[in-house]
Scaffold this motif. Structure first.
Motif, PDB file in Angstrom:
ATOM      1  N   UNK A 106      67.355   4.798  79.978  1.00 17.81           N
ATOM      2  CA  UNK A 106      66.162   5.599  80.214  1.00 17.81           C
ATOM      3  C   UNK A 106      64.906   4.822  79.901  1.00 17.81           C
ATOM      4  N   UNK A 107      63.861   5.051  80.696  1.00 13.87           N
ATOM      5  CA  UNK A 107      62.584   4.413  80.450  1.00 13.87           C
ATOM      6  C   UNK A 107      61.483   5.431  80.287  1.00 13.87           C
ATOM      7  N   UNK A 108      60.848   5.458  79.110  1.00 13.16           N
ATOM      8  CA  UNK A 108      59.722   6.361  78.879  1.00 13.16           C
ATOM      9  C   UNK A 108      60.089   7.816  79.095  1.00 13.16           C
ATOM     10  N   UNK A 109      59.383   8.466  80.029  1.00 15.57           N
ATOM     11  CA  UNK A 109      59.640   9.879  80.319  1.00 15.57           C
ATOM     12  C   UNK A 109      61.007  10.105  80.939  1.00 15.57           C
ATOM     13  N   UNK A 110      61.732   9.023  81.264  1.00 12.62           N
ATOM     14  CA  UNK A 110      63.084   9.157  81.791  1.00 12.62           C
ATOM     15  C   UNK A 110      64.150   9.266  80.726  1.00 12.62           C
ATOM     16  N   UNK A 111      63.746   9.173  79.463  1.00 14.68           N
ATOM     17  CA  UNK A 111      64.710   9.251  78.359  1.00 14.68           C
ATOM     18  C   UNK A 111      65.246  10.674  78.133  1.00 14.68           C
ATOM     19  N   UNK A 112      64.408  11.724  78.126  1.00 12.36           N
ATOM     20  CA  UNK A 112      64.866  13.065  77.736  1.00 12.36           C
ATOM     21  C   UNK A 112      66.110  13.597  78.428  1.00 12.36           C
ATOM     22  N   UNK A 113      66.246  13.518  79.774  1.00 12.57           N
ATOM     23  CA  UNK A 113      67.444  14.121  80.378  1.00 12.57           C
ATOM     24  C   UNK A 113      68.740  13.430  79.971  1.00 12.57           C
ATOM     25  N   UNK A 114      68.642  12.184  79.495  1.00 16.44           N
ATOM     26  CA  UNK A 114      69.845  11.465  79.080  1.00 16.44           C
ATOM     27  C   UNK A 114      70.392  11.987  77.760  1.00 16.44           C
ATOM     28  N   UNK A 115      69.549  12.679  76.985  1.00 17.66           N
ATOM     29  CA  UNK A 115      70.019  13.238  75.716  1.00 17.66           C
ATOM     30  C   UNK A 115      71.041  14.343  75.967  1.00 17.66           C
ATOM     31  N   UNK A 116      70.712  15.266  76.857  1.00 20.15           N
ATOM     32  CA  UNK A 116      71.671  16.329  77.204  1.00 20.15           C
ATOM     33  C   UNK A 116      72.913  15.731  77.848  1.00 20.15           C
ATOM     34  N   UNK A 119      75.210  14.407  75.160  1.00 19.56           N
ATOM     35  CA  UNK A 119      75.917  15.488  74.467  1.00 19.56           C
ATOM     36  C   UNK A 119      77.097  15.998  75.286  1.00 19.56           C
ATOM     37  N   UNK A 120      76.907  16.148  76.588  1.00 21.59           N
ATOM     38  CA  UNK A 120      77.988  16.646  77.435  1.00 21.59           C
ATOM     39  C   UNK A 120      79.099  15.614  77.604  1.00 21.59           C
ATOM     40  N   UNK A 121      78.745  14.347  77.683  1.00 22.54           N
ATOM     41  CA  UNK A 121      79.768  13.296  77.771  1.00 22.54           C
ATOM     42  C   UNK A 121      80.600  13.245  76.489  1.00 22.54           C
ATOM     43  N   UNK A 122      79.934  13.352  75.353  1.00 21.39           N
ATOM     44  CA  UNK A 122      80.644  13.356  74.070  1.00 21.39           C
ATOM     45  C   UNK A 122      81.586  14.548  73.969  1.00 21.39           C
ATOM     46  N   UNK A 123      81.150  15.694  74.479  1.00 24.88           N
ATOM     47  CA  UNK A 123      81.986  16.897  74.443  1.00 24.88           C
ATOM     48  C   UNK A 123      83.248  16.725  75.266  1.00 24.88           C
ATOM     49  N   UNK A 124      83.214  15.794  76.231  1.00 24.91           N
ATOM     50  CA  UNK A 124      84.391  15.505  77.056  1.00 24.91           C
ATOM     51  C   UNK A 124      85.230  14.366  76.487  1.00 24.91           C
ATOM     52  N   UNK A 125      84.853  13.875  75.310  1.00 27.93           N
ATOM     53  CA  UNK A 125      85.614  12.803  74.690  1.00 27.93           C
ATOM     54  C   UNK A 125      85.239  11.412  75.161  1.00 27.93           C
ATOM     55  N   UNK A 130      73.577   3.857  74.886  1.00 28.50           N
ATOM     56  CA  UNK A 130      72.270   4.092  75.495  1.00 28.50           C
ATOM     57  C   UNK A 130      71.341   2.904  75.301  1.00 28.50           C
ATOM     58  N   UNK A 131      70.530   2.665  76.325  1.00 26.36           N
ATOM     59  CA  UNK A 131      69.423   1.719  76.255  1.00 26.36           C
ATOM     60  C   UNK A 131      68.155   2.500  76.568  1.00 26.36           C
ATOM     61  N   UNK A 145      67.775  10.725  67.318  1.00 27.33           N
ATOM     62  CA  UNK A 145      68.590  11.855  67.770  1.00 27.33           C
ATOM     63  C   UNK A 145      69.849  11.380  68.496  1.00 27.33           C
ATOM     64  N   UNK A 146      69.722  10.341  69.322  1.00 28.39           N
ATOM     65  CA  UNK A 146      70.894   9.757  69.968  1.00 28.39           C
ATOM     66  C   UNK A 146      71.863   9.215  68.908  1.00 28.39           C
ATOM     67  N   UNK A 147      71.313   8.491  67.934  1.00 33.86           N
ATOM     68  CA  UNK A 147      72.152   7.900  66.891  1.00 33.86           C
ATOM     69  C   UNK A 147      72.835   8.970  66.053  1.00 33.86           C
TER      70      UNK A 147
END
Length: 243
Positions: A106-116, A119-125, A130-131, A145-147
């Motif tokens: 994610x770059x700048x304002x492109x970072x936020x949607x990667x947080x959700x 979370x969903x990828x982690x929920x799937x195991x 992230x960069x 928050x990612x960490x």
């Protein structure tokens, strides 16, 4: 798509010109990370499209950057005020293609949607990494928050004040990931595409009129025909993009 009124719970500054707003309201129309909401503001003709950072039952989090009069107006809003939102807009990320070790960029304002998305990828195991790219270290947000989720994070800053000096592509590994998800300005996406080692999904930032496909103002050409960034996007498959 669903229209609803949301109450502001918090509206806090995260970094220079960057704010996080938590809203209370019905979120059932949001079905995938990568979707966005369209916000009506008093005195403004067009709604403001903002990506969804996170959501849960009756709670929605957005992160926005002040770049004009509309977002500046949002930055002055206080808890208790109400906003008219269209939710569940856009085509989000498809998690079924991620593999075990997806790479999120994610770059700048492109970072936020990667947080959700994380979370969903982690929920799937899955085991995402992230960069996150910014111009300067003081502009960095969401890294902690990612960490806290357990996602390894690499920071890249153009001026070298934090993490890797350079762009997100300077921090990209040559291999070792199974799939690519990214969001950010088009020059960044183009550079990532040139270096990517796998298939991926790219979320585009685009000026919009209606936000739900009626005005055709955000139409772009793909290898499979014209697509509207607000409706068939903002997420497009790497393989269909025409640069």
């Amino acid at each position: 798509m669903k229209q609803g009124f949301f109450s502001i719970v918090t509206n806090e500054r995260l970094a220079p010109a960057t704010f996080r707003m938590v809203l209370a309201g019905e979120t059932d129309a949001i079905t995938a990370p990568g979707q966005f909401v369209n916000i009506a503001l008093k005195g403004r003709f067009l709604r403001r499209p903002i990506s969804v950072c996170d959501w849960g039952k009756d709670r929605l989090t957005i992160i926005y950057k002040v770049v004009g009069g509309g977002t500046e107006q949002m930055s002055r809003m206080v808890p208790g005020e109400q906003l008219d939102l269209l939710t569940g807009l856009g085509n989000g990320y498809d998690l079924t293609k991620s593999g075990d070790k997806p790479l999120l960029i994610g770059g700048g304002a492109g970072v936020p949607p990667l947080f959700a998305l994380a979370k969903h990828l982690l929920a799937q195991g899955k085991h995402p990494q992230a960069i996150l790219g910014f111009n300067r270290g003081e502009e960095c947000f969401l890294a902690e928050e990612f960490q806290a989720l357990g996602v390894p994070v690499t920071i890249a800053t153009a001026d070298g004040s934090l993490g890797v000096k350079g762009f997100v592509t300077d921090a990209m590994p040559a291999d070792g990931y199974t799939y690519l998800y990214t969001c950010g300005p088009e020059p960044m996406l183009r550079a990532i595409d040139a270096k990517a080692a796998t298939g991926g999904q790219f979320s585009f930032e685009e000026r919009m009129g209606c936000g739900f496909g009626a005005c055709m103002g955000c139409t772009c050409k793909t290898k499979y025909g014209n697509k509207r960034i607000c409706r068939e996007g903002p997420v497009l498959e790497r393989e269909e993009i025409i640069w």
